[in-house]
Design an enzyme around this catalytic site. Sequence first.
Site, PDB file in Angstrom:
ATOM      1  N   ARG A 238     -21.774  -1.338   2.117  1.00 36.29           N
ATOM      2  CA  ARG A 238     -20.943  -2.532   2.298  1.00 36.29           C
ATOM      3  C   ARG A 238     -21.181  -3.179   3.663  1.00 36.29           C
ATOM      4  O   ARG A 238     -21.369  -2.517   4.670  1.00 36.29           O
ATOM      5  CB  ARG A 238     -19.474  -2.124   2.183  1.00 36.29           C
TER       6      ARG A 238
ATOM      7  N   ARG B 297       0.820  -1.211   0.000  1.00 36.75           N
ATOM      8  CA  ARG B 297       0.000   0.000   0.000  1.00 36.75           C
ATOM      9  C   ARG B 297       0.853   1.260   0.000  1.00 36.75           C
ATOM     10  O   ARG B 297       0.313   2.358  -0.022  1.00 36.75           O
ATOM     11  CB  ARG B 297      -0.854  -0.008   1.259  1.00 36.75           C
TER      12      ARG B 297
HETATM   13  P1  ADP Z   1      -9.988  -0.921   2.263  1.00 39.27           P
HETATM   14  O1  ADP Z   1      -9.141  -1.319   1.098  1.00 39.27           O
HETATM   15  O2  ADP Z   1     -11.433  -1.117   1.997  1.00 39.27           O
HETATM   16  O3  ADP Z   1      -9.679   0.441   2.795  1.00 39.27           O
HETATM   17  P2  ADP Z   1      -8.693  -2.889   4.011  1.00 39.27           P
HETATM   18  O4  ADP Z   1      -9.509  -3.884   4.708  1.00 39.27           O
HETATM   19  O5  ADP Z   1      -7.779  -3.359   2.955  1.00 39.27           O
HETATM   20  O6  ADP Z   1      -9.745  -1.848   3.476  1.00 39.27           O
HETATM   21  O7  ADP Z   1      -7.832  -2.057   5.078  1.00 39.27           O
HETATM   22  C1  ADP Z   1      -8.427  -1.438   6.188  1.00 39.27           C
HETATM   23  C2  ADP Z   1      -7.382  -0.652   6.963  1.00 39.27           C
HETATM   24  O8  ADP Z   1      -6.340  -1.549   7.432  1.00 39.27           O
HETATM   25  C3  ADP Z   1      -6.622   0.409   6.180  1.00 39.27           C
HETATM   26  O9  ADP Z   1      -7.323   1.622   6.110  1.00 39.27           O
HETATM   27  C4  ADP Z   1      -5.321   0.514   6.990  1.00 39.27           C
HETATM   28  O10 ADP Z   1      -5.510   1.264   8.164  1.00 39.27           O
HETATM   29  C5  ADP Z   1      -5.062  -0.919   7.411  1.00 39.27           C
HETATM   30  N1  ADP Z   1      -4.201  -1.629   6.433  1.00 39.27           N
HETATM   31  C6  ADP Z   1      -4.544  -2.681   5.645  1.00 39.27           C
HETATM   32  N2  ADP Z   1      -3.526  -3.047   4.851  1.00 39.27           N
HETATM   33  C7  ADP Z   1      -2.498  -2.198   5.118  1.00 39.27           C
HETATM   34  C8  ADP Z   1      -1.187  -2.043   4.612  1.00 39.27           C
HETATM   35  N3  ADP Z   1      -0.690  -2.836   3.627  1.00 39.27           N
HETATM   36  N4  ADP Z   1      -0.409  -1.066   5.125  1.00 39.27           N
HETATM   37  C9  ADP Z   1      -0.866  -0.261   6.090  1.00 39.27           C
HETATM   38  N5  ADP Z   1      -2.103  -0.336   6.612  1.00 39.27           N
HETATM   39  C10 ADP Z   1      -2.916  -1.289   6.138  1.00 39.27           C
END
Ligand code: ADP
Length: 216
Positions: A123, A88
């Site tokens: 959702r 990310r």
């Molecule tokens: P979405 O893509 O719908 O925002 P996710 O379930 O993928 O939801 O992620 C939810 C939250 O989890 C993010 O907003 C972040 O705070 C945290 N998160 C998930 N993956 C990562 C990552 N690779 N790096 C940093 N934070 C993460």
Amino acid sequence: MNLVLMGPPGAGKGTQGEILSKKLGIDTISTGVMLRSAIKEGTEIGKLAEQYINDGKLVPDEVIVGIVKERLSKPDCEKGFILDGFPRTIAQAKALTESGVKIDKVLSLEVEDEKIVERLSSRRECSKCGAPYNVISNKPAEEGKCDKCGGQLIRRADDNPETIQNRLDVYHEQTEPIKDYYAAEGLLVTAKGEELLEDTTRNVAKALGLEEPDAV
Ligand code: ADP
Ligand code: ZN
């Protein structure tokens, strides 16, 4: 196939990840699901992650990189995997490259910002197994109940308008630049996230070259 799924929050990564997982016979690894289950279990990582998530901010790179590396070292990943929600940031993408894990394709699901807020408010998610639903476009057979495990469907704590805007800002600032990183390696493909689940699924299959040949 080692696949990375990316796209703004609510683009449909979780849903398409599940569909691809069945089609390809490989597991989806979702950092969001892993973090939310850590929060539920009250682990150290869960405690650390909770505030970041509820504010719509990213969990620190070193924390998430550690979790993902550990997961990718498990034997079931040898036959391939689908990464949902990781990398990310550019730093996470570089850490993944440096860990020696080879990525075959990066699929970016494209959805305009205006559509996101609307989608995220409809959702839902299974409180037990994390399976994704949408009360408009991807309903369960029985209202409020998970098709797979019977768990209760809930709205995520970070699916509120204020947090959604933060998540979108974070996506554009920190995550989107990864597209260029992977495009430079010739790994990036894109698919449009449509209103209807089946249309998105078709776009994804096309982008990945997984279409069934037309019947004659
Ligand atoms: P979405 O893509 O719908 O925002 P996710 O379930 O993928 O939801 O992620 C939810 C939250 O989890 C993010 O907003 C972040 O705070 C945290 N998160 C998930 N993956 C990562 C990552 N690779 N790096 C940093 N934070 C993460
Ligand atoms: Zn469930």
